[in-house]
Design a protein around this motif. Structure first.
Motif, PDB file in Angstrom:
ATOM      1  N   ILE A  23       0.808  -1.228   0.000  1.00 29.50           N
ATOM      2  CA  ILE A  23       0.000   0.000   0.000  1.00 29.50           C
ATOM      3  C   ILE A  23       0.836   1.270   0.000  1.00 29.50           C
ATOM      4  CG2 ILE A  23      -1.967  -1.131   1.097  1.00 29.50           C
ATOM      5  CD1 ILE A  23      -1.204   0.260   3.699  1.00 29.50           C
ATOM      6  N   SER A  25     -10.951   0.660 -14.693  1.00 35.42           N
ATOM      7  CA  SER A  25     -11.211   2.096 -14.495  1.00 35.42           C
ATOM      8  C   SER A  25     -10.361   2.905 -15.454  1.00 35.42           C
ATOM      9  CB  SER A  25     -10.908   2.494 -13.052  1.00 35.42           C
ATOM     10  OG  SER A  25     -11.649   1.725 -12.161  1.00 35.42           O
ATOM     11  N   MET A  40       1.718   5.868  -6.889  1.00 33.14           N
ATOM     12  CA  MET A  40       0.546   5.003  -6.745  1.00 33.14           C
ATOM     13  C   MET A  40       0.990   3.666  -6.159  1.00 33.14           C
ATOM     14  SD  MET A  40      -1.943   4.124  -9.925  1.00 33.14           S
ATOM     15  CE  MET A  40      -3.649   4.449  -9.713  1.00 33.14           C
ATOM     16  N   SER A  41       0.182   3.103  -5.282  1.00 32.29           N
ATOM     17  CA  SER A  41       0.553   1.827  -4.665  1.00 32.29           C
ATOM     18  C   SER A  41       0.282   0.668  -5.624  1.00 32.29           C
ATOM     19  CB  SER A  41      -0.213   1.617  -3.365  1.00 32.29           C
ATOM     20  OG  SER A  41      -1.570   1.341  -3.629  1.00 32.29           O
ATOM     21  N   ARG A  96      -5.962  -2.752  -8.520  1.00 33.92           N
ATOM     22  CA  ARG A  96      -7.430  -2.563  -8.458  1.00 33.92           C
ATOM     23  C   ARG A  96      -7.945  -1.801  -9.668  1.00 33.92           C
ATOM     24  NH1 ARG A  96      -8.054  -0.222  -2.846  1.00 33.92           N
ATOM     25  NH2 ARG A  96      -7.446  -2.023  -1.667  1.00 33.92           N
ATOM     26  N   MET A  97      -7.221  -0.758 -10.074  1.00 33.37           N
ATOM     27  CA  MET A  97      -7.618   0.035 -11.232  1.00 33.37           C
ATOM     28  C   MET A  97      -7.636  -0.836 -12.485  1.00 33.37           C
ATOM     29  SD  MET A  97      -5.800   3.410 -12.843  1.00 33.37           S
ATOM     30  CE  MET A  97      -4.316   2.529 -13.272  1.00 33.37           C
ATOM     31  N   LEU A 138      -1.254  -2.021  -4.882  1.00 37.72           N
ATOM     32  CA  LEU A 138      -2.638  -2.435  -4.668  1.00 37.72           C
ATOM     33  C   LEU A 138      -3.615  -1.552  -5.442  1.00 37.72           C
ATOM     34  CD1 LEU A 138      -3.989  -4.671  -3.065  1.00 37.72           C
ATOM     35  CD2 LEU A 138      -4.288  -3.076  -1.198  1.00 37.72           C
ATOM     36  N   ASN A 139      -3.419  -0.236  -5.408  1.00 35.26           N
ATOM     37  CA  ASN A 139      -4.297   0.673  -6.156  1.00 35.26           C
ATOM     38  C   ASN A 139      -4.153   0.490  -7.661  1.00 35.26           C
ATOM     39  OD1 ASN A 139      -5.418   1.806  -3.892  1.00 35.26           O
ATOM     40  ND2 ASN A 139      -4.014   3.539  -3.839  1.00 35.26           N
ATOM     41  N   LEU A 140      -2.930   0.276  -8.133  1.00 42.39           N
ATOM     42  CA  LEU A 140      -2.711   0.035  -9.564  1.00 42.39           C
ATOM     43  C   LEU A 140      -3.417  -1.239 -10.001  1.00 42.39           C
ATOM     44  CD1 LEU A 140      -1.203   0.750 -12.216  1.00 42.39           C
ATOM     45  CD2 LEU A 140       0.681  -0.635 -11.365  1.00 42.39           C
TER      46      LEU A 140
END
Length: 150
Positions: free
Chosen positions: A24, A99, A86-87, A93-94, A89-91
């Motif tokens: 994260i 998205s 950007m983490s 998820r995107m 995890l966020n990458l």
């Protein structure tokens, strides 16, 4: 005995904190134009290679861990905005959620089909020769879904 237990607990907490920070914490670097373009037909190994080749991620270790954790399998093509810091995890998820960033396409001062095809080729995944052949084909201009109003 109590000291040994505390020592192992401290080590386990440190390893856990390190793993959480890697998942994260800031990991991704912003690409040159700020976007990651994924082409149609890209599979997971190709996406991973693209992330390393474009230097968005320094390595794939934590990406692979998060990928298995989130069960990310289907790569969705498109244009994705990647922010610096950007983490992982966020990458992930995107990319898993698809998205995407909308593609802005504005038509101004175009006089010929060739100019329109050239502009379409720069903005979208297909090239301008495919666009001009589509525009010149009479069958593609025919409206097949037209239902007369009664």
């Amino acid at each position: 005995m109590k000291k040994i237990f505390k020592f192992f607990l401290l080590i386990a907490l440190a390893i856990g904190a390190f793993a959480i920070f890697k998942l994260i914490g800031p990991a991704a670097k912003k690409p040159a134009d700020g976007f990651l373009y994924i082409k149609t037909g890209t599979n997971m190994p190709q996406l991973k290679q693209q992330l390393v080749d474009e230097k968005i991620l320094p390595g794939l270790t934590w990406f692979n861990v998060a990928e298995k954790f989130l069960s990310f399998e289907n790569v969705k093509p498109g244009k994705y905005k990647v922010d610096g810091g950007m983490s992982v995890l966020n990458l992930l998820r995107m990319l898993r959620n698809g998205s995407q960033t909308p593609v802005k396409f504005v038509v101004t001062k175009i006089r010929t089909k060739e100019q329109l095809a050239g502009k379409m080729g720069k903005a979208f995944e297909f090239d301008s020769t495919a666009a001009i052949s589509f525009l010149n084909n009479n069958d593609s201009l025919k409206n097949t879904n037209w239902i007369p109003i009664q």
